[in-house]
Design a protein around this motif. Structure first.
Motif, PDB file in Angstrom:
ATOM      1  N   GLU A  32       0.849  -1.188   0.000  1.00  0.00           N
ATOM      2  CA  GLU A  32       0.000   0.000   0.000  1.00  0.00           C
ATOM      3  C   GLU A  32       0.887   1.242   0.000  1.00  0.00           C
ATOM      4  O   GLU A  32       2.110   1.140   0.113  1.00  0.00           O
ATOM      5  CB  GLU A  32      -0.902   0.009   1.235  1.00  0.00           C
ATOM      6  CG  GLU A  32      -1.831  -1.194   1.310  1.00  0.00           C
ATOM      7  CD  GLU A  32      -2.693  -1.207   2.561  1.00  0.00           C
ATOM      8  OE1 GLU A  32      -2.482  -0.359   3.469  1.00  0.00           O
ATOM      9  OE2 GLU A  32      -3.576  -2.074   2.641  1.00  0.00           O
ATOM     10  N   GLU A  44       4.728  -2.291   3.176  1.00  0.00           N
ATOM     11  CA  GLU A  44       4.296  -3.678   3.097  1.00  0.00           C
ATOM     12  C   GLU A  44       3.482  -3.957   4.352  1.00  0.00           C
ATOM     13  O   GLU A  44       3.935  -3.670   5.465  1.00  0.00           O
ATOM     14  CB  GLU A  44       5.513  -4.603   3.041  1.00  0.00           C
ATOM     15  CG  GLU A  44       5.133  -6.058   2.924  1.00  0.00           C
ATOM     16  CD  GLU A  44       6.357  -6.952   2.942  1.00  0.00           C
ATOM     17  OE1 GLU A  44       6.852  -7.283   1.842  1.00  0.00           O
ATOM     18  OE2 GLU A  44       6.807  -7.302   4.049  1.00  0.00           O
ATOM     19  N   CYS A  45       2.273  -4.487   4.203  1.00  0.00           N
ATOM     20  CA  CYS A  45       1.364  -4.740   5.320  1.00  0.00           C
ATOM     21  C   CYS A  45       1.172  -6.242   5.489  1.00  0.00           C
ATOM     22  O   CYS A  45       0.962  -6.956   4.511  1.00  0.00           O
ATOM     23  CB  CYS A  45       0.005  -4.085   5.065  1.00  0.00           C
ATOM     24  SG  CYS A  45       0.098  -2.319   4.744  1.00  0.00           S
ATOM     25  N   ARG A  46       1.236  -6.677   6.749  1.00  0.00           N
ATOM     26  CA  ARG A  46       1.040  -8.098   7.060  1.00  0.00           C
ATOM     27  C   ARG A  46       0.085  -8.229   8.236  1.00  0.00           C
ATOM     28  O   ARG A  46       0.067  -7.385   9.126  1.00  0.00           O
ATOM     29  CB  ARG A  46       2.365  -8.762   7.394  1.00  0.00           C
ATOM     30  CG  ARG A  46       3.283  -8.817   6.180  1.00  0.00           C
ATOM     31  CD  ARG A  46       4.411  -9.780   6.390  1.00  0.00           C
ATOM     32  NE  ARG A  46       5.233  -9.879   5.195  1.00  0.00           N
ATOM     33  CZ  ARG A  46       5.146 -10.853   4.305  1.00  0.00           C
ATOM     34  NH1 ARG A  46       4.270 -11.816   4.472  1.00  0.00           N
ATOM     35  NH2 ARG A  46       5.923 -10.875   3.247  1.00  0.00           N
ATOM     36  N   ASP A  56      -4.958  -5.540  14.105  1.00  0.00           N
ATOM     37  CA  ASP A  56      -4.245  -4.573  13.263  1.00  0.00           C
ATOM     38  C   ASP A  56      -3.084  -5.216  12.514  1.00  0.00           C
ATOM     39  O   ASP A  56      -2.291  -5.965  13.079  1.00  0.00           O
ATOM     40  CB  ASP A  56      -3.711  -3.415  14.109  1.00  0.00           C
ATOM     41  CG  ASP A  56      -4.821  -2.579  14.716  1.00  0.00           C
ATOM     42  OD1 ASP A  56      -5.926  -2.546  14.142  1.00  0.00           O
ATOM     43  OD2 ASP A  56      -4.571  -1.962  15.768  1.00  0.00           O
ATOM     44  N   TRP A  57      -3.006  -4.886  11.240  1.00  0.00           N
ATOM     45  CA  TRP A  57      -1.899  -5.342  10.411  1.00  0.00           C
ATOM     46  C   TRP A  57      -0.671  -4.491  10.735  1.00  0.00           C
ATOM     47  O   TRP A  57      -0.795  -3.320  11.093  1.00  0.00           O
ATOM     48  CB  TRP A  57      -2.253  -5.198   8.940  1.00  0.00           C
ATOM     49  CG  TRP A  57      -3.215  -6.223   8.428  1.00  0.00           C
ATOM     50  CD1 TRP A  57      -4.376  -6.645   9.021  1.00  0.00           C
ATOM     51  CD2 TRP A  57      -3.097  -6.958   7.221  1.00  0.00           C
ATOM     52  NE1 TRP A  57      -4.983  -7.593   8.243  1.00  0.00           N
ATOM     53  CE2 TRP A  57      -4.216  -7.803   7.127  1.00  0.00           C
ATOM     54  CE3 TRP A  57      -2.160  -6.981   6.196  1.00  0.00           C
ATOM     55  CZ2 TRP A  57      -4.420  -8.667   6.053  1.00  0.00           C
ATOM     56  CZ3 TRP A  57      -2.360  -7.838   5.124  1.00  0.00           C
ATOM     57  CH2 TRP A  57      -3.481  -8.677   5.070  1.00  0.00           C
ATOM     58  N   THR A  58       0.515  -5.073  10.585  1.00  0.00           N
ATOM     59  CA  THR A  58       1.746  -4.316  10.778  1.00  0.00           C
ATOM     60  C   THR A  58       2.189  -3.729   9.444  1.00  0.00           C
ATOM     61  O   THR A  58       1.868  -4.266   8.383  1.00  0.00           O
ATOM     62  CB  THR A  58       2.879  -5.201  11.339  1.00  0.00           C
ATOM     63  OG1 THR A  58       3.100  -6.277  10.443  1.00  0.00           O
ATOM     64  CG2 THR A  58       2.523  -5.732  12.717  1.00  0.00           C
ATOM     65  N   GLU A  59       2.911  -2.639   9.523  1.00  0.00           N
ATOM     66  CA  GLU A  59       3.416  -1.979   8.324  1.00  0.00           C
ATOM     67  C   GLU A  59       4.930  -1.869   8.401  1.00  0.00           C
ATOM     68  O   GLU A  59       5.481  -1.494   9.432  1.00  0.00           O
ATOM     69  CB  GLU A  59       2.836  -0.568   8.184  1.00  0.00           C
ATOM     70  CG  GLU A  59       1.370  -0.540   7.876  1.00  0.00           C
ATOM     71  CD  GLU A  59       0.856   0.861   7.596  1.00  0.00           C
ATOM     72  OE1 GLU A  59       1.640   1.841   7.652  1.00  0.00           O
ATOM     73  OE2 GLU A  59      -0.345   0.979   7.335  1.00  0.00           O
TER      74      GLU A  59
END
Length: 117
Positions: A32, A44-46, A56-59
């Motif tokens: 994103e 990059e989101c995981r 919550d996704w990490t960035e």
């Protein structure tokens, strides 16, 4: 209100992020971008590693594109990388570009080894 960054360029960055991750993997990883003024940060989101960590996704910051407003004939983009202290540095040997395309290609090729580990 007009955006500080040309809308056409934002759409180009969005398409690049969208194409970079196959649709079947987007529940595991997404690419994103975030806009702050004239800086576009690609992340990059995981998803969370453990359910107890929350939803919550990490960035992870991948790269940053910065737009310099146009003089009479057009603006320029520069490419930056993030160090371990989350400070941005320009890639000195990558020349500015009139659009984000050449810089996105540099991120993808990663010739300096600074964008993905």
């Amino acid at each position: 209100m007009l955006s500080a960054v040309p809308e056409l360029h934002l759409r180009q960055i969005a398409r690049w992020c969208d194409r970079h991750i196959p649709s079947g993997l987007r529940n595991q990883v997404r690419l994103e971008y975030r806009v702050r003024g004239r800086a576009i940060t690609i992340v990059e989101c995981r998803p969370p590693f453990l359910a107890e960590l929350g939803p919550d996704w990490t960035e992870t910051r991948v790269a940053q594109l910065r737009y310099s407003p146009p003089p009479p004939t057009g603006g320029q983009w520069t490419l930056h990388w993030s160090d371990s202290n989350n400070r941005w540095h320009p890639l000195a040997d990558v020349p500015p570009a009139s659009g984000p395309g050449p810089l996105l290609s540099t991120i993808e090729a990663n010739p300096h080894g600074v964008f993905w580990g």
